[in-house]
Design a protein around this motif. Sequence first.
Motif, mmCIF file in Angstrom:
data_model
loop_
_atom_site.group_PDB
_atom_site.id
_atom_site.type_symbol
_atom_site.label_atom_id
_atom_site.label_comp_id
_atom_site.label_asym_id
_atom_site.label_seq_id
_atom_site.Cartn_x
_atom_site.Cartn_y
_atom_site.Cartn_z
ATOM 1 N N GLN A 34 55.609 75.883 -59.343
ATOM 2 C CA GLN A 34 55.699 76.577 -58.057
ATOM 3 C C GLN A 34 55.655 75.592 -56.890
ATOM 4 O OE1 GLN A 34 56.294 79.838 -57.346
ATOM 5 N NE2 GLN A 34 56.778 79.900 -59.511
ATOM 6 N N ILE A 35 54.833 74.556 -56.996
ATOM 7 C CA ILE A 35 54.778 73.545 -55.933
ATOM 8 C C ILE A 35 56.136 72.872 -55.789
ATOM 9 C CG2 ILE A 35 53.800 71.310 -55.263
ATOM 10 C CD1 ILE A 35 51.154 72.295 -56.513
ATOM 11 N N ARG A 36 56.742 72.504 -56.901
ATOM 12 C CA ARG A 36 58.064 71.869 -56.854
ATOM 13 C C ARG A 36 59.119 72.830 -56.281
ATOM 14 N NH1 ARG A 36 57.789 66.597 -57.859
ATOM 15 N NH2 ARG A 36 56.644 65.995 -59.704
ATOM 16 N N ALA A 37 59.084 74.090 -56.697
ATOM 17 C CA ALA A 37 60.075 75.061 -56.214
ATOM 18 C C ALA A 37 59.955 75.255 -54.702
ATOM 19 C CB ALA A 37 59.898 76.399 -56.939
ATOM 20 N N PHE A 38 58.736 75.427 -54.209
ATOM 21 C CA PHE A 38 58.552 75.621 -52.770
ATOM 22 C C PHE A 38 58.833 74.349 -51.980
ATOM 23 C CE2 PHE A 38 56.403 79.529 -53.991
ATOM 24 C CZ PHE A 38 56.898 80.401 -53.023
ATOM 25 N N SER A 39 58.527 73.197 -52.562
ATOM 26 C CA SER A 39 58.814 71.953 -51.840
ATOM 27 C C SER A 39 60.320 71.769 -51.664
ATOM 28 C CB SER A 39 58.200 70.753 -52.562
ATOM 29 O OG SER A 39 58.894 70.465 -53.764
ATOM 30 N N LYS A 40 61.110 72.163 -52.665
ATOM 31 C CA LYS A 40 62.570 72.080 -52.526
ATOM 32 C C LYS A 40 63.066 73.077 -51.486
ATOM 33 C CE LYS A 40 63.600 70.383 -57.135
ATOM 34 N NZ LYS A 40 64.257 70.646 -58.417
ATOM 35 N N ARG A 41 62.541 74.296 -51.545
ATOM 36 C CA ARG A 41 62.967 75.340 -50.596
ATOM 37 C C ARG A 41 62.636 74.942 -49.155
ATOM 38 N NH1 ARG A 41 60.887 81.362 -51.329
ATOM 39 N NH2 ARG A 41 62.922 81.810 -52.171
ATOM 40 N N LEU A 42 61.462 74.348 -48.951
ATOM 41 C CA LEU A 42 61.017 73.972 -47.608
ATOM 42 C C LEU A 42 61.417 72.547 -47.222
ATOM 43 C CD1 LEU A 42 57.457 75.554 -47.797
ATOM 44 C CD2 LEU A 42 59.474 76.480 -46.646
ATOM 45 N N LYS A 43 62.096 71.859 -48.149
ATOM 46 C CA LYS A 43 62.567 70.486 -47.922
ATOM 47 C C LYS A 43 61.414 69.539 -47.602
ATOM 48 C CE LYS A 43 67.096 71.993 -46.837
ATOM 49 N NZ LYS A 43 67.950 72.574 -45.894
ATOM 50 N N VAL A 44 60.343 69.656 -48.387
ATOM 51 C CA VAL A 44 59.186 68.768 -48.283
ATOM 52 C C VAL A 44 59.161 67.923 -49.553
ATOM 53 C CG1 VAL A 44 56.672 68.630 -48.159
ATOM 54 C CG2 VAL A 44 57.881 70.430 -46.916
ATOM 55 N N PRO A 45 59.393 66.618 -49.440
ATOM 56 C CA PRO A 45 59.406 65.785 -50.638
ATOM 57 C C PRO A 45 58.015 65.704 -51.287
ATOM 58 C CG PRO A 45 59.589 64.415 -48.672
ATOM 59 C CD PRO A 45 59.630 65.847 -48.223
#
Length: 54
Positions: free
Chosen positions: A3-14
């Motif tokens: 979930q952290i990886r999915a949201f980081s991609k959606r929010l464009k946070v590396p």
Amino acid sequence: MTQIRAFSKRLKVPVGQMTVKTPMHWRGEQIGREPYTTGPVVFDLDIDFDSPDA
């Protein structure tokens, strides 16, 4: 971590390397000759990750 990886991609946070530590306390019980039954009593979830935006 998924979930952290999915949201980081959606929010464009590396997000770089991730570490998860989960200390747990379990309880087990056997009555007579029956199979053991076990279950968690408590657990803590500690997640660390690297990010230039953190």
